[in-house]
Write an enzyme that holds these catalytic residues in place. Structure first.
Site, PDB file in Angstrom:
ATOM      1  N   ASP A  34       0.764  -1.181  -0.055  1.00  0.00           N
ATOM      2  CA  ASP A  34      -0.395   0.004   0.552  1.00  0.00           C
ATOM      3  C   ASP A  34       0.517   0.981   0.019  1.00  0.00           C
ATOM      4  OD1 ASP A  34      -2.901  -1.289   2.389  1.00  0.00           O
ATOM      5  OD2 ASP A  34      -1.852  -1.439  -0.012  1.00  0.00           O
ATOM      6  N   ALA A  35       1.717   1.156   0.457  1.00  0.00           N
ATOM      7  CA  ALA A  35       2.312   2.412   0.823  1.00  0.00           C
ATOM      8  C   ALA A  35       3.460   2.750  -0.270  1.00  0.00           C
ATOM      9  CB  ALA A  35       3.303   2.092   1.534  1.00  0.00           C
ATOM     10  N   GLU A  36       3.787   1.756  -0.984  1.00  0.00           N
ATOM     11  CA  GLU A  36       4.045   2.048  -2.332  1.00  0.00           C
ATOM     12  C   GLU A  36       3.075   2.948  -3.427  1.00  0.00           C
ATOM     13  OE1 GLU A  36       7.829   1.721  -2.839  1.00  0.00           O
ATOM     14  OE2 GLU A  36       7.545   1.525  -5.294  1.00  0.00           O
ATOM     15  N   TYR A  37       2.103   2.157  -3.385  1.00  0.00           N
ATOM     16  CA  TYR A  37       0.275   2.789  -3.978  1.00  0.00           C
ATOM     17  C   TYR A  37       0.661   4.052  -3.750  1.00  0.00           C
ATOM     18  CZ  TYR A  37      -4.019   2.503  -6.532  1.00  0.00           C
ATOM     19  OH  TYR A  37      -5.161   3.052  -6.313  1.00  0.00           O
ATOM     20  N   ASP A  38       0.531   4.220  -2.893  1.00  0.00           N
ATOM     21  CA  ASP A  38       0.457   5.313  -2.138  1.00  0.00           C
ATOM     22  C   ASP A  38       0.738   6.256  -2.886  1.00  0.00           C
ATOM     23  OD1 ASP A  38      -1.180   4.973   1.419  1.00  0.00           O
ATOM     24  OD2 ASP A  38      -2.071   5.066  -0.422  1.00  0.00           O
ATOM     25  N   SER A  83     -14.669   7.753   0.490  1.00  0.00           N
ATOM     26  CA  SER A  83     -12.971   6.969   0.550  1.00  0.00           C
ATOM     27  C   SER A  83     -12.626   7.750   1.956  1.00  0.00           C
ATOM     28  CB  SER A  83     -12.259   7.519  -0.397  1.00  0.00           C
ATOM     29  OG  SER A  83     -12.235   8.664  -1.020  1.00  0.00           O
ATOM     30  N   GLU A 114     -10.754   5.955  16.485  1.00  0.00           N
ATOM     31  CA  GLU A 114     -10.846   4.081  16.369  1.00  0.00           C
ATOM     32  C   GLU A 114     -10.100   3.290  14.767  1.00  0.00           C
ATOM     33  OE1 GLU A 114     -15.161   5.321  14.211  1.00  0.00           O
ATOM     34  OE2 GLU A 114     -14.576   4.128  12.926  1.00  0.00           O
ATOM     35  N   LYS A 116      -8.367   1.698  12.654  1.00  0.00           N
ATOM     36  CA  LYS A 116      -8.243   1.296  11.143  1.00  0.00           C
ATOM     37  C   LYS A 116      -8.128   0.379  10.883  1.00  0.00           C
ATOM     38  CE  LYS A 116      -7.707   3.546   6.549  1.00  0.00           C
ATOM     39  NZ  LYS A 116      -7.539   1.992   6.051  1.00  0.00           N
ATOM     40  N   ASP A 118      -8.017  -3.243   8.973  1.00  0.00           N
ATOM     41  CA  ASP A 118      -7.426  -4.175   7.494  1.00  0.00           C
ATOM     42  C   ASP A 118      -7.954  -4.800   7.009  1.00  0.00           C
ATOM     43  OD1 ASP A 118      -3.703  -4.585   6.498  1.00  0.00           O
ATOM     44  OD2 ASP A 118      -5.513  -3.925   5.258  1.00  0.00           O
ATOM     45  N   ARG A 137     -17.802  -2.639  -1.083  1.00  0.00           N
ATOM     46  CA  ARG A 137     -17.735  -0.498  -1.269  1.00  0.00           C
ATOM     47  C   ARG A 137     -17.768  -0.797  -3.058  1.00  0.00           C
ATOM     48  NH1 ARG A 137     -13.250   2.213  -1.796  1.00  0.00           N
ATOM     49  NH2 ARG A 137     -14.137   5.026  -1.635  1.00  0.00           N
ATOM     50  N   GLU A 173     -16.106  -3.159   8.410  1.00  0.00           N
ATOM     51  CA  GLU A 173     -15.475  -3.461   7.922  1.00  0.00           C
ATOM     52  C   GLU A 173     -15.465  -5.875   7.742  1.00  0.00           C
ATOM     53  OE1 GLU A 173     -13.549  -1.441   6.884  1.00  0.00           O
ATOM     54  OE2 GLU A 173     -11.932  -2.035   5.708  1.00  0.00           O
ATOM     55  N   TYR A 223     -16.639  -5.480  12.172  1.00  0.00           N
ATOM     56  CA  TYR A 223     -16.524  -4.417  12.892  1.00  0.00           C
ATOM     57  C   TYR A 223     -17.679  -3.335  11.701  1.00  0.00           C
ATOM     58  CZ  TYR A 223     -13.701  -5.890  17.088  1.00  0.00           C
ATOM     59  OH  TYR A 223     -13.856  -6.155  18.307  1.00  0.00           O
ATOM     60  N   LYS A 313      -2.129   7.141   9.036  1.00  0.00           N
ATOM     61  CA  LYS A 313      -1.916   5.782   8.505  1.00  0.00           C
ATOM     62  C   LYS A 313      -0.430   5.030   9.682  1.00  0.00           C
ATOM     63  CE  LYS A 313      -4.355   4.199   5.123  1.00  0.00           C
ATOM     64  NZ  LYS A 313      -3.268   3.784   3.903  1.00  0.00           N
ATOM     65  N   CYS A 407      27.859 -28.011  -0.656  1.00  0.00           N
ATOM     66  CA  CYS A 407      27.838 -27.650   0.729  1.00  0.00           C
ATOM     67  C   CYS A 407      28.343 -25.851   0.348  1.00  0.00           C
ATOM     68  CB  CYS A 407      27.427 -27.878   2.098  1.00  0.00           C
ATOM     69  SG  CYS A 407      28.558 -26.525   3.473  1.00  0.00           S
ATOM     70  N   CYS A 410      32.034 -27.070   3.306  1.00  0.00           N
ATOM     71  CA  CYS A 410      32.608 -27.928   3.235  1.00  0.00           C
ATOM     72  C   CYS A 410      31.981 -28.565   2.446  1.00  0.00           C
ATOM     73  CB  CYS A 410      32.316 -28.635   4.789  1.00  0.00           C
ATOM     74  SG  CYS A 410      30.820 -29.146   4.645  1.00  0.00           S
ATOM     75  N   CYS A 425      22.718 -29.794   4.148  1.00  0.00           N
ATOM     76  CA  CYS A 425      24.522 -30.975   4.156  1.00  0.00           C
ATOM     77  C   CYS A 425      24.061 -31.961   4.865  1.00  0.00           C
ATOM     78  CB  CYS A 425      25.163 -29.213   4.655  1.00  0.00           C
ATOM     79  SG  CYS A 425      27.028 -29.714   5.570  1.00  0.00           S
ATOM     80  N   CYS A 431      31.602 -30.651   8.491  1.00  0.00           N
ATOM     81  CA  CYS A 431      30.410 -29.321   8.037  1.00  0.00           C
ATOM     82  C   CYS A 431      31.410 -28.156   9.502  1.00  0.00           C
ATOM     83  CB  CYS A 431      29.646 -29.113   7.541  1.00  0.00           C
ATOM     84  SG  CYS A 431      28.481 -27.152   7.296  1.00  0.00           S
TER      85      CYS A 431
HETATM   86  O1  D41 Z   1     -11.594   0.613   9.505  1.00  0.00           O
HETATM   87  C1  D41 Z   1     -12.028   1.338   8.689  1.00  0.00           C
HETATM   88  N1  D41 Z   1     -10.746   0.895   7.805  1.00  0.00           N
HETATM   89  C2  D41 Z   1     -12.617   2.126   8.668  1.00  0.00           C
HETATM   90  C3  D41 Z   1     -12.701   2.803   7.296  1.00  0.00           C
HETATM   91  C4  D41 Z   1     -13.330   3.105   9.739  1.00  0.00           C
HETATM   92  N2  D41 Z   1     -12.796   2.639  11.201  1.00  0.00           N
HETATM   93  N3  D41 Z   1     -14.246   4.156   9.304  1.00  0.00           N
HETATM   94  C5  D41 Z   1     -13.591   4.692   8.357  1.00  0.00           C
HETATM   95  N4  D41 Z   1     -14.998   5.454   7.881  1.00  0.00           N
HETATM   96  C6  D41 Z   1     -15.362   6.000   6.127  1.00  0.00           C
HETATM   97  C7  D41 Z   1     -15.748   7.300   6.592  1.00  0.00           C
HETATM   98  C8  D41 Z   1     -15.197   8.392   7.539  1.00  0.00           C
HETATM   99  C9  D41 Z   1     -15.952   7.631   4.960  1.00  0.00           C
HETATM  100  C10 D41 Z   1     -17.350   6.784   6.484  1.00  0.00           C
HETATM  101  C11 D41 Z   1     -13.306   3.963   7.540  1.00  0.00           C
HETATM  102  C12 D41 Z   1     -13.789   4.422   5.839  1.00  0.00           C
HETATM  103  N5  D41 Z   1     -14.279   5.290   5.355  1.00  0.00           N
HETATM  104  C13 D41 Z   1     -13.455   3.502   4.568  1.00  0.00           C
HETATM  105  N6  D41 Z   1     -13.303   1.982   3.845  1.00  0.00           N
HETATM  106  C14 D41 Z   1     -13.118   1.913   3.110  1.00  0.00           C
HETATM  107  C15 D41 Z   1     -12.542   3.511   2.601  1.00  0.00           C
HETATM  108  C16 D41 Z   1     -13.187   4.071   3.112  1.00  0.00           C
END
Ligand code: D41
Length: 693
Positions: A34-38, A83, A114, A116, A118, A137, A173, A223, A313, A407, A410, A425, A431
């Protein structure tokens, strides 16, 4: 960069991002972290900001997500699934806080924090309290109907409790707890199926099954963290809405918390980050949301992300780097591990230059080649590993790795037995690599704990022929050690003292230190508790033990069928493979002679008295002399199990002296002091007294 260059770069970026989107959203098979994508998205956004005239309607910046797979019915969300804006550092979080206060026109704003998750965002639709539809989604406006699959998730209520609103769209999620993920992957491997890369992928793959029975067999959880369309009344704060959803029977994360300001948000981030590894599920950050719903409405959203929410993140624990070479490492049992030499890369807080490739099968499965760009993962303090190859970046001259036939240390043949994943080996104690690894294990903290005997020193000691096996460690003197490179007199003296101190050791640690294949700390402890002495372990009849276990297990299978109580199996946890390994190890004369020499050098094994099975002989002291039909160790263990103490010499404190055939002077001493003696029959009678408790 001029406009033409920017145009070309933008085109390349859009292509690459579209490719990754497709893999990520449609195929559920991300090819980069994800970090690379970001980073790609960030570059695209920065470039588009600089050249707004180059923005096209098909740019990934203009839409969120990918196209739904054709196999599922498309579902239009009643309220779009927005998003989340991302922040990667404290400064961005504080900026967010400032913006919120300004736009809301409030001096103080409290937030709901809260984790996040994955996982996979989904929307559940309840009508009159009954689950009627579940959708992924998708691109935020249109997702896929996964109702049949979501119904199989045990924690998703099919009917809400209490007074539910007429229409309620619940957002949340779907994820897979780490434990379930590990179990699922073990099952996949046992069936010869491909394991999942991470819990997120496993959750996505499980939810997007056309056969709901497969989904049902997967350990999925859900959740909720929000809502869409609602016809009915809800509280006026986000945190209270979640509490209300909880009362309706929906699972809500217990780690959520309302806080007073942005500083408290950052404290929550730090706290959850520190506890991340203890959580039963993967999280990739935390989410802050303005708690008051009226303020949320006032703030509104930009593009597709609300202005009132922010995802903060955690630093990436995966990174991409170039694999420069593959070498093999030889372990103490000769196991050959392919190791990737990497262009240095910063992952999870450290610079990584080596990563394990586990074994030949893993390497083939991942199709890792020299020259490839690879994803490296470092989780906590575990050894970094190569997760996968970024195939799109494979250079034309990438080289396939061949396991060496000999090996590299040895020169002995490397062999791989049928049914084994590891190659070994065959040089054994010839050895030097195996010898060094064996010595390092022997000296390690949880084994003999010889402080100061590290890899560099072991290297020198073995290369100079000063140490050929673990027993030789006890021949070292301060003068010899001080003669080595980088060894001051003081550290030489310290090392010799540490070697001396290691001679007093528990039986369990010593057995572990021997480095018997398959015998780790836990197994060593079980052996020590069962046998009570090294002598008993060395002279054990392993074949008979294996046979005995097998018979009891067979008997227990029958009893299970008849629903009868089961018989206790000796040495639980020690299976056939371990017994074979023990039998081979103690049957090898070379190992026996090393153990002999260790004992000659004065290794003294402490056997902490095991918890007595009963206390019929508690407080009584026994001495055993002469030979009996059962071994001295066995008798000692039996007495100790009844709470007795067994000592080596007769004194006024001795209660009984057990006198067997050809007794020594201890029998005379007992007579002298007037201490009760027992012959074999008498001893057996005492041992067979039933427990009165
Ligand atoms: O736990 C999560 N991944 C999470 C995703 C979360 N705790 N809250 C979220 N709240 C939103 C909004 C604020 C836009 C209602 C989200 C997401 N969105 C989300 N998950 C995937 C895309 C957006």
């Amino acid at each position: 960069m001029d406009q033409a260059d920017a145009q070309a770069r933008l085109q390349a970026l859009r292509r690459e991002i579209a490719d990754h989107d497709y893999r990520y959203y449609v195929q559920d098979a991300p090819s980069i972290p994800d970090a690379e994508y970001d980073r790609l998205i960030e570059e695209l956004q920065a470039l588009e900001a600089e050249y707004p005239q180059l923005v096209t309607p098909d740019s990934p910046s203009q839409r969120v997500g990918g196209t739904p797979s054709a196999a599922f019915t498309p579902v239009r969300h009643m309220v779009p699934m927005l998003s989340l804006a991302n922040a990667f550092d404290d400064e961005a979080v504080r900026d967010f806080g400032r913006r919120v206060r300004e736009l809301a026109g409030e001096a103080a704003v409290d937030y709901h924090c809260e984790p996040k998750f994955d996982g996979l965002a989904i929307s559940l639709l309840y009508r009159q309290g009954v689950l009627v539809r579940a959708a992924t989604r998708g691109d935020g406006s249109t997702g896929e109907d996964v109702t049949a699959n979501v119904r199989t998730i045990a924690c998703v209520p099919l009917r809400l409790r209490g007074d539910a609103p007429a229409v309620l769209e619940v957002r949340g999620e779907v994820y897979m707890p780490r434990e379930g993920f590990l179990r699922l992957n073990a099952e996949q491997a046992a069936r010869g199926d491909k394991p999942f890369v991470n819990p997120r992928n496993a959750a996505a793959g499980s939810l997007r099954q056309l056969d709901p029975r497969i989904t049902a067999s997967r350990p999925l959880r859900f959740y909720c963290h929000g809502y869409g369309q609602v016809e009915g009344t809800l509280p006026d704060r986000h945190g209270d809405v979640l509490s209300a959803l909880e009362l309706l029977g929906l699972p809500v994360c217990p780690q959520r918390r309302r806080v007073a300001d942005i500083d408290a948000c950052l404290a929550y981030y730090a706290e959850l980050g520190a506890r991340r590894a203890e959580l039963p599920y993967d999280i990739d950050g935390v989410v802050y949301k303005v708690d008051r719903l009226d303020l949320q409405r006032r703030l509104g959203f930009v593009a597709r992300a609300p202005r009132w929410a922010l995802a903060h993140k955690f630093p990436a624990e995966e990174a991409v780097t170039v694999l420069e070479n593959i070498e093999v490492q030889i372990g103490r049992t000769g196991a050959v591990t392919p190791v990737a030499r990497l262009a240095p890369v910063f992952v999870g807080g450290v610079t990584v230059t080596n990563a394990t490739l586990h074994n030949e099968d893993e390497l083939r499965r991942k199709d890792v080649r020299v020259g490839d760009s690879v994803v490296v993962r470092r989780a906590g303090d575990v050894i970094p590993e190569v997760v996968r190859v970024v195939t799109e970046r494979r250079p034309v001259d990438a080289r396939v790795f061949e396991m060496p036939a000999q090996c590299p240390v040895c020169g002995s043949d490397i062999v791989r037995l049928d049914g084994e994943a590891v190659s070994r080996c065959s040089g054994g104690l010839h050895c030097p690599a195996q010898v060094k690894a064996g010595i390092a294990h022997f000296a390690s903290r949880r084994a003999m704990d010889i402080d100061g005997l590290g890899d560099k020193l072991i290297e020198q000691l073995v290369d100079r022929g000063l140490v050929r096996d673990v027993a030789d460690i006890y021949t070292l003197d301060a003068a010899t050690v001080a003669g080595l490179e980088r060894m001051a007199e003081k550290s030489a003296a310290n090392l010799v003292a540490a070697i001396e101190a290691s001679k007093q050791v528990t039986l369990a640690r010593f057995v572990f230190a021997l480095g018997i294949p398959q015998v780790g700390e836990e197994i060593a402890r079980i052996l020590a508790d069962h046998f009570h002495s090294l002598g008993a372990i060395r002279s054990a009849d392993w074949a008979a033990l294996a046979q005995e276990k097998k018979e009891i297990q067979k008997e227990n299978t029958k009893r299970r069928g008849r629903k009868e109580p089961l018989a206790p199996v000796p040495l639980p946890g020690i299976g056939e493979h371990i017994i074979t390994s023990l039998s081979t190890f103690f049957g090898d004369g070379r190992n026996e002679s090393v153990i002999e020499r260790l004992l000659e050098h004065g290794i003294t094994l402490e056997t902490p008295a095991p918890e007595p099975a009963d206390s019929t002989l508690a407080g009584k002291t026994f001495v055993i002399t002469g030979t009996f039909s059962r071994s001295r160790e066995e008798l000692t263990a039996a007495l100790q199990q009844r709470g007795a103490r067994v000592t080596g010499s007769v004194s006024r404190n001795t209660d009984f002296v057990a006198v067997g055939d050809n007794p020594g002077s201890k029998a005379d001493k007992a007579a002298q002091l007037g201490i009760a003696t027992l012959d074999e029959a008498g001893l057996m009678a005492i041992l067979e007294v039933p427990d009165s408790r």
